[in-house]
Scaffold this motif. Sequence first.
Motif, short mmCIF file in Angstrom:
data_model
loop_
_atom_site.label_atom_id
_atom_site.label_comp_id
_atom_site.label_asym_id
_atom_site.label_seq_id
_atom_site.Cartn_x
_atom_site.Cartn_y
_atom_site.Cartn_z
N GLU A 166 0.83 -1.21 0.00
CA GLU A 166 0.00 0.00 0.00
C GLU A 166 0.86 1.26 0.00
N LEU A 185 2.26 1.66 -3.49
CA LEU A 185 1.21 2.16 -4.40
C LEU A 185 1.04 3.67 -4.23
N ALA A 241 -3.53 -1.27 -8.57
CA ALA A 241 -4.05 -0.95 -7.24
C ALA A 241 -5.41 -1.59 -7.02
N ASN A 263 -5.67 -4.21 -4.10
CA ASN A 263 -6.51 -3.88 -2.94
C ASN A 263 -7.63 -4.88 -2.76
#
Length: 182
Positions: free
Chosen positions: A26, A29, A112, A116
Motif C-alpha cells: 500500500e 502504491l 491498485a 486492494n
Amino acid sequence: MTEIAIPRPTQGDVVQLILEDHRFFEALLRDLRDVTADRDAARAALSAVLIAHGEAEEEKVYPQLRSKDAIGEHEAEHGEEEHAEGNQALLHLLECKGTDTQKFDDAVEDLATALNHHIGEEEQTILNPARTEVGEQVRQDLGSAWAARRSELLDQDCGSIAYVEKVVARAEKEGKLPDDES
C-alpha cells in the motif's frame, strides 16, 4: 533511481509477516501515484516484493493451510487466481516506458484495484482462518518457510520484467487468468 529497501524478515508469525507486506504494498502504491516520488524505484520494489510474496504464499503457505483444513481448495485457488490477475496488471505497469504518462497512471490504478481487492479478500478468507484454526507454532514455522522462500526469490531478481513475464505465462497456461484479458 534510488533503491527502496525491501524488508527481509527471517521469522515470525506468517499472518503478521503477510500483513506487513500488505502494508508495504500500500505504501509503494502511494509512491507510484505521487509525481514527486521516485516512481521507478517504487515500481521496481513493488514488482520484486509482490512476486516474491505471492509465489512464496502459493508454495509454502496455501498448501499448509489446506492440509490443516484452515482453508479449503476454493480459497487457495481463488487466492492464486487473484495473484495471477495482480501479476498480469504488474506486467502491464512494467511495460510502461515512462512514469509520467497517462498509460502509467492507468496501469498503476489497474494494479491498485487488483491488489486492494486481493488484500482485503485474503485478509478475511485466508488470514483470519489461519489465526483461528492453526496453532502458533505452525504459524511460526510457516512464517520461517515463507520468509526464506521470499528471500530466495528476491535474490533471483524475481521483479524483473523477464521473470514476471514467465510467472504470467505460467498462470495463463494453468488457466488462472480470465480469457477476456489480452
